[in-house]
Design a protein around this motif. Structure first.
Motif, mmCIF file in Angstrom:
data_model
loop_
_atom_site.group_PDB
_atom_site.id
_atom_site.type_symbol
_atom_site.label_atom_id
_atom_site.label_comp_id
_atom_site.label_asym_id
_atom_site.label_seq_id
_atom_site.Cartn_x
_atom_site.Cartn_y
_atom_site.Cartn_z
ATOM 1 N N ALA A 249 0.845 -1.200 0.000
ATOM 2 C CA ALA A 249 0.000 0.000 0.000
ATOM 3 C C ALA A 249 0.881 1.252 0.000
ATOM 4 O O ALA A 249 0.609 2.211 -0.723
ATOM 5 N N LEU A 250 1.948 1.228 0.783
ATOM 6 C CA LEU A 250 2.857 2.372 0.831
ATOM 7 C C LEU A 250 3.599 2.569 -0.482
ATOM 8 O O LEU A 250 3.965 3.694 -0.832
ATOM 9 N N SER A 251 3.827 1.484 -1.209
ATOM 10 C CA SER A 251 4.532 1.601 -2.493
ATOM 11 C C SER A 251 3.679 2.344 -3.512
ATOM 12 O O SER A 251 4.208 2.933 -4.441
ATOM 13 N N GLY A 252 2.353 2.296 -3.328
ATOM 14 C CA GLY A 252 1.450 3.022 -4.210
ATOM 15 C C GLY A 252 1.435 2.529 -5.642
ATOM 16 O O GLY A 252 1.021 3.251 -6.544
ATOM 17 N N ARG B 272 -8.272 -9.704 4.766
ATOM 18 C CA ARG B 272 -9.142 -9.210 3.687
ATOM 19 C C ARG B 272 -9.453 -7.729 3.904
ATOM 20 O O ARG B 272 -9.436 -6.933 2.973
ATOM 21 N N SER B 273 -9.708 -7.347 5.125
ATOM 22 C CA SER B 273 -9.983 -5.943 5.442
ATOM 23 C C SER B 273 -8.774 -5.063 5.107
ATOM 24 O O SER B 273 -8.921 -3.974 4.539
ATOM 25 N N ALA B 274 -7.577 -5.525 5.430
ATOM 26 C CA ALA B 274 -6.362 -4.770 5.119
ATOM 27 C C ALA B 274 -6.167 -4.652 3.610
ATOM 28 O O ALA B 274 -5.741 -3.604 3.112
ATOM 29 N N VAL B 275 -6.489 -5.704 2.873
ATOM 30 C CA VAL B 275 -6.397 -5.661 1.415
ATOM 31 C C VAL B 275 -7.377 -4.627 0.869
ATOM 32 O O VAL B 275 -7.028 -3.829 -0.014
ATOM 33 N N MET B 276 -8.587 -4.605 1.408
ATOM 34 C CA MET B 276 -9.586 -3.622 0.957
ATOM 35 C C MET B 276 -9.101 -2.198 1.236
ATOM 36 O O MET B 276 -9.248 -1.307 0.390
ATOM 37 N N GLU B 277 -8.547 -1.979 2.407
ATOM 38 C CA GLU B 277 -8.009 -0.646 2.737
ATOM 39 C C GLU B 277 -6.868 -0.275 1.793
ATOM 40 O O GLU B 277 -6.766 0.885 1.371
ATOM 41 N N GLU C 256 -7.598 11.163 -5.503
ATOM 42 C CA GLU C 256 -8.752 11.330 -4.615
ATOM 43 C C GLU C 256 -8.350 11.646 -3.183
ATOM 44 O O GLU C 256 -9.165 12.122 -2.417
ATOM 45 N N ASP C 257 -7.112 11.373 -2.825
ATOM 46 C CA ASP C 257 -6.728 11.564 -1.428
ATOM 47 C C ASP C 257 -6.139 12.960 -1.191
ATOM 48 O O ASP C 257 -5.376 13.156 -0.271
ATOM 49 N N GLN C 258 -6.531 13.905 -2.005
ATOM 50 C CA GLN C 258 -6.077 15.279 -1.807
ATOM 51 C C GLN C 258 -6.712 15.856 -0.554
ATOM 52 O O GLN C 258 -7.893 15.616 -0.290
ATOM 53 N N PRO C 259 -5.953 16.621 0.220
ATOM 54 C CA PRO C 259 -6.524 17.200 1.455
ATOM 55 C C PRO C 259 -7.616 18.222 1.111
ATOM 56 O O PRO C 259 -7.570 18.896 0.095
ATOM 57 N N ILE D 272 -6.471 -1.312 -1.290
ATOM 58 C CA ILE D 272 -7.085 -0.994 -2.587
ATOM 59 C C ILE D 272 -7.557 0.453 -2.586
ATOM 60 O O ILE D 272 -7.294 1.214 -3.525
ATOM 61 N N TYR D 273 -8.250 0.835 -1.534
ATOM 62 C CA TYR D 273 -8.749 2.204 -1.420
ATOM 63 C C TYR D 273 -7.603 3.209 -1.410
ATOM 64 O O TYR D 273 -7.634 4.234 -2.101
#
Length: 171
Positions: free
Chosen positions: A124-127, A149-154, A166-169, A156-157
């Motif tokens: 996830a950190l690698s983006g 599975r929950s961590a995988v979903m997070e 989408e993650d712009q402040p 993905i998001y």
């Protein structure tokens, strides 16, 4: 033996060995680079930074084939901060080279849930958007424990937000 010399010439010879057609030679080069200097991540970072794209892929594959990736995955949740840092750094660099199979396999099969979660966090950190298809497949299959599975979903998001902005402040 080149790793013991820690010279520029030794580094160049180890680096050139990643172009050898024999997987055994490339695996030995990965192990030699791992032992080349105390800051293991720095040696791999330099090798990857200076390498053409095809060599980067071979370096990543050599990390996996040499057993260093499996060793690093097992060290992600260890007691030693230095070993954990080395493991995280090595796996991050391997993933950036495009070698993702050992990491995906660890998420699906590793006996330690903590190691699985650490690998998900690393990816996830690698983006890297390249992991999204595999993560989506994992998320819809029923084989993963619920927290994995929950961590995988997070993840993905998180990755989807990074790739689409989408993650712009907000103000």
């Amino acid at each position: 033996d080149l790793a013991a010399h820690s010279s520029e010439d030794a580094f160049e010879k180890i680096n050139a060995a990643f172009d050898d057609p024999a997987p055994e030679v490339r695996s030995a080069a990965a192990r030699a680079l791992f032992d080349f200097q105390e800051d293991r991540a720095a040696a791999f970072t330099r090798a990857l930074r200076d390498a053409p794209v095809d060599r980067r892929a071979r370096i990543g594959a050599a990390i996996a084939e040499s057993g260093l990736a499996d060793q690093a995955i097992n060290n992600l949740t260890g007691e030693s901060r230095d070993r954990t840092y080395d493991a995280f750094s090595l796996l991050f660099l391997m993933s950036k080279s495009g070698e993702l199979n050992p990491l995906m396999r660890a998420i699906e099969e590793h006996p330690s849930t903590d190691a699985r979660l650490a690998v998900i966090k690393l990816l996830a950190l690698s983006g890297q958007p390249e992991v999204l298809p595999a993560f989506r497949r994992m998320a819809v299959r029923g084989a993963l424990p619920p927290d994995v599975r929950s961590a995988v979903m997070e993840a993905i998001y998180q990755i989807s937000g990074q790739t689409t902005g989408e993650d712009q402040p907000t103000n």
